[in-house]
Design an enzyme around this catalytic site. Sequence first.
Site, mmCIF file in Angstrom:
data_model
loop_
_atom_site.group_PDB
_atom_site.id
_atom_site.type_symbol
_atom_site.label_atom_id
_atom_site.label_comp_id
_atom_site.label_asym_id
_atom_site.label_seq_id
_atom_site.Cartn_x
_atom_site.Cartn_y
_atom_site.Cartn_z
ATOM 1 N N ASP A 20 0.806 -1.225 0.000
ATOM 2 C CA ASP A 20 0.000 0.000 0.000
ATOM 3 C C ASP A 20 0.834 1.268 0.000
ATOM 4 O OD1 ASP A 20 -2.212 -1.657 0.117
ATOM 5 O OD2 ASP A 20 -2.308 -1.591 2.303
ATOM 6 N N LYS B 98 1.829 2.155 -5.148
ATOM 7 C CA LYS B 98 2.367 1.611 -6.407
ATOM 8 C C LYS B 98 1.446 1.926 -7.587
ATOM 9 C CE LYS B 98 2.335 -2.411 -4.370
ATOM 10 N NZ LYS B 98 2.088 -2.047 -2.979
ATOM 11 N N GLY C 164 -4.621 -4.116 -3.813
ATOM 12 C CA GLY C 164 -5.577 -3.057 -4.135
ATOM 13 C C GLY C 164 -4.763 -1.839 -4.522
ATOM 14 N N HIS C 165 -4.732 -1.529 -5.802
ATOM 15 C CA HIS C 165 -3.895 -0.424 -6.297
ATOM 16 C C HIS C 165 -4.806 0.733 -6.716
ATOM 17 C CE1 HIS C 165 -0.343 -3.355 -7.249
ATOM 18 N NE2 HIS C 165 -0.712 -3.350 -5.985
ATOM 19 N N GLN D 284 1.935 -5.962 -3.262
ATOM 20 C CA GLN D 284 2.384 -6.065 -1.861
ATOM 21 C C GLN D 284 3.680 -5.272 -1.657
ATOM 22 O OE1 GLN D 284 1.324 -9.475 -3.358
ATOM 23 N NE2 GLN D 284 -0.582 -8.446 -2.896
HETATM 24 P P1 GDP Z 1 -0.763 0.411 -3.568
HETATM 25 O O1 GDP Z 1 -1.362 -0.881 -3.113
HETATM 26 O O2 GDP Z 1 0.704 0.451 -3.326
HETATM 27 O O3 GDP Z 1 -1.110 0.758 -4.987
HETATM 28 O O4 GDP Z 1 -1.392 1.540 -2.634
HETATM 29 P P2 GDP Z 1 -2.940 1.675 -2.197
HETATM 30 O O5 GDP Z 1 -3.736 2.154 -3.344
HETATM 31 O O6 GDP Z 1 -3.413 0.442 -1.511
HETATM 32 O O7 GDP Z 1 -2.814 2.745 -1.050
HETATM 33 C C1 GDP Z 1 -2.304 4.009 -1.272
HETATM 34 C C2 GDP Z 1 -3.378 5.025 -0.861
HETATM 35 O O8 GDP Z 1 -2.776 6.289 -0.734
HETATM 36 C C3 GDP Z 1 -4.466 5.178 -1.897
HETATM 37 O O9 GDP Z 1 -5.656 5.538 -1.254
HETATM 38 C C4 GDP Z 1 -3.942 6.336 -2.755
HETATM 39 O O10 GDP Z 1 -4.983 7.053 -3.402
HETATM 40 C C5 GDP Z 1 -3.310 7.191 -1.709
HETATM 41 N N1 GDP Z 1 -2.148 7.978 -2.119
HETATM 42 C C6 GDP Z 1 -1.175 7.658 -3.023
HETATM 43 N N2 GDP Z 1 -0.218 8.596 -3.025
HETATM 44 C C7 GDP Z 1 -0.578 9.524 -2.113
HETATM 45 C C8 GDP Z 1 0.015 10.729 -1.635
HETATM 46 O O11 GDP Z 1 1.108 11.131 -2.028
HETATM 47 N N3 GDP Z 1 -0.664 11.403 -0.652
HETATM 48 C C9 GDP Z 1 -1.845 10.977 -0.154
HETATM 49 N N4 GDP Z 1 -2.423 11.712 0.798
HETATM 50 N N5 GDP Z 1 -2.433 9.860 -0.586
HETATM 51 C C10 GDP Z 1 -1.811 9.135 -1.544
HETATM 52 P P1 IMO Z 2 -0.947 -4.114 -2.293
HETATM 53 O O1 IMO Z 2 -0.494 -4.660 -3.622
HETATM 54 C C1 IMO Z 2 -0.988 -4.531 2.042
HETATM 55 C C2 IMO Z 2 -1.112 -8.592 3.642
HETATM 56 C C3 IMO Z 2 -2.374 -9.035 4.358
HETATM 57 C C4 IMO Z 2 -1.786 -10.034 5.331
HETATM 58 C C5 IMO Z 2 -0.683 -10.705 4.515
HETATM 59 C C6 IMO Z 2 -1.096 -11.998 3.849
HETATM 60 O O2 IMO Z 2 -2.236 -3.393 -2.354
HETATM 61 O O3 IMO Z 2 0.148 -3.335 -1.649
HETATM 62 P P2 IMO Z 2 -2.635 -12.668 1.782
HETATM 63 O O4 IMO Z 2 -4.039 -12.266 1.431
HETATM 64 O O5 IMO Z 2 -1.635 -12.304 0.759
HETATM 65 O O6 IMO Z 2 -2.534 -14.097 2.208
HETATM 66 O O7 IMO Z 2 -2.296 -11.802 3.108
HETATM 67 O O8 IMO Z 2 -0.308 -9.771 3.528
HETATM 68 N N1 IMO Z 2 -1.325 -8.087 2.269
HETATM 69 C C7 IMO Z 2 -1.250 -6.800 1.942
HETATM 70 N N2 IMO Z 2 -1.047 -5.701 2.706
HETATM 71 N N3 IMO Z 2 -1.104 -4.411 0.699
HETATM 72 C C8 IMO Z 2 -1.283 -5.497 -0.062
HETATM 73 O O9 IMO Z 2 -1.251 -5.436 -1.429
HETATM 74 C C9 IMO Z 2 -1.400 -6.759 0.539
HETATM 75 N N4 IMO Z 2 -1.605 -8.015 0.084
HETATM 76 C C10 IMO Z 2 -1.550 -8.817 1.151
HETATM 77 O O10 IMO Z 2 -2.989 -7.963 5.014
HETATM 78 O O11 IMO Z 2 -1.176 -9.363 6.400
HETATM 79 MG MG MG Z 3 -2.888 -1.538 -1.835
#
Ligand code: GDP
Ligand code: IMO
Ligand code: MG
Length: 424
Positions: A13, A16, A40-41, A222
């Site tokens: 998270d 990416k 979840g991207h 991840q």
């Molecule tokens: P990913 O899994 O690495 O793609 O990241 P996620 O989408 O799960 O989580 C990143 C969260 O931070 C999302 O809600 C994005 O919209 C938000 N986000 C990304 N970059 C920034 C930033 O620079 N500032 C803030 N406030 N939010 C951001």
């Molecule tokens: P993105 O790509 C954050 C965590 C879960 C749990 C562990 C194992 O959005 O960054 P799993 O379902 O893979 O067996 O879960 O890994 N986890 C993540 N945490 N971002 C993710 O993906 C994750 N995918 C799995 O919360 O601790």
């Molecule tokens: Mg994510």
Amino acid sequence: MKADVLLGLQWGDEGKGKIVDVIAPKYDIVARFQGGPNAGHTLEFNGMKHVLHLIPSGIFHERIINIIGNGVVIDPMVFKKEILDLEKLNAHPRKNLFISKRAHLILPTHRLLDAASEAAKGKEKIGSTLRGIGPAYMDKTGRNGLRIGDIFSPDFKKKYNFLVEKHKQLLALYDFKYDLKEHESSWFEGIETIKEFQCIETEKYLNDALNENKSVLAEGAQGSLLDIDFGSYPFVTSSNTVCAGACTGLGIAPNRIGKVLGIFKAYCTRVGSGPFPTELNDATGEELRKTGNEFGATTGRPRRCGWLDLPALRYAVSISGVTDLIMMKADVLSGQDTIRVCTHYNYNGQKIDFLPYDLSSYPLTPIYKEFKGWKSDLRNTVSALPQQLEDYISFIQNEIKVPITLISVGPDRKQTLNRSGVLV
Ligand code: GDP
Ligand code: IMO
Ligand code: MG
């Protein structure tokens, strides 16, 4: 041409999805190399927010080919829903998305096994996203799995039933009630949707593309600290999230990897169980969660928040050979009087600057360096960054010995700056 790799350096998270979407126009192909619908991207642009789980984050750029690589595990139900959602948003996945025939399938019984295993673990649970990831990769390495290529075989149903029977025997070992029929019909509908897509030998496609000087960005899911080998085992996911995972998950040789772009938040978060040395179980942690909207993009669970952890970051950078750092969510730290960064740990009475093998059995406390915070709202920054943030960035660069090339100051595509403070 060489393939660049973009991956998370913390516990996932990091942002990416946002950065892949921002830099995608520089590439011809974006290819996801591991994980599955546990990811979840999030992408935000033109007032729209969209979360991708299986589909690569270059999908909104019509010119760019998006590839789901062999290292990914695919749940057809999630796939179908994502495609329908994307079509409503005017994306054209039927034109620019290819799927590896070697990618493995997540069966409805994999999800059930994930849930049964977690329930049986009780307090010791991993905190899995319950998307069937662990059981699907277990069948892959156990050589029982079903692959995308199998769905075109006349005995696919037979192969499916054979594996499901095996899973039923495993499920009988748990005290776990389930209704398989409920999910099976939509799963098979998802299989029909996948058949409408180009399912190909993506390793050949990618290597041919590199030979033709096309540019490729490999997208990780991840983060490095969730890697099956190098993460905080057993509280990890079931794939290699580090750079080497891009080689095995796409069929790109190590000597064809170009830049390795490592993404980290200006602080740390973790969702699910497991050690987290710099976790803040206090009002500051709450504030970071609220300001950073730190709730899981896949499960909605609150993310645990803490200060930036340099020993952990250095470890992740070294394992993947990161060449460029990208710092996310700097805006979330605005308004903090003091910002802390963990530079060392006090580990079982000794001061160390590396991430030890065992984070749980011995007393481990972070040692912090303090920085002055800044007040300005960075989300609207289009000129120079505050000096306090510059100091923070310089310190991290010097410690990690890798340049920070991009800084993200908000969730939107447009809230991305290069080191001169200029919008990307
Ligand atoms: P990913 O899994 O690495 O793609 O990241 P996620 O989408 O799960 O989580 C990143 C969260 O931070 C999302 O809600 C994005 O919209 C938000 N986000 C990304 N970059 C920034 C930033 O620079 N500032 C803030 N406030 N939010 C951001
Ligand atoms: P993105 O790509 C954050 C965590 C879960 C749990 C562990 C194992 O959005 O960054 P799993 O379902 O893979 O067996 O879960 O890994 N986890 C993540 N945490 N971002 C993710 O993906 C994750 N995918 C799995 O919360 O601790
Ligand atoms: Mg994510």
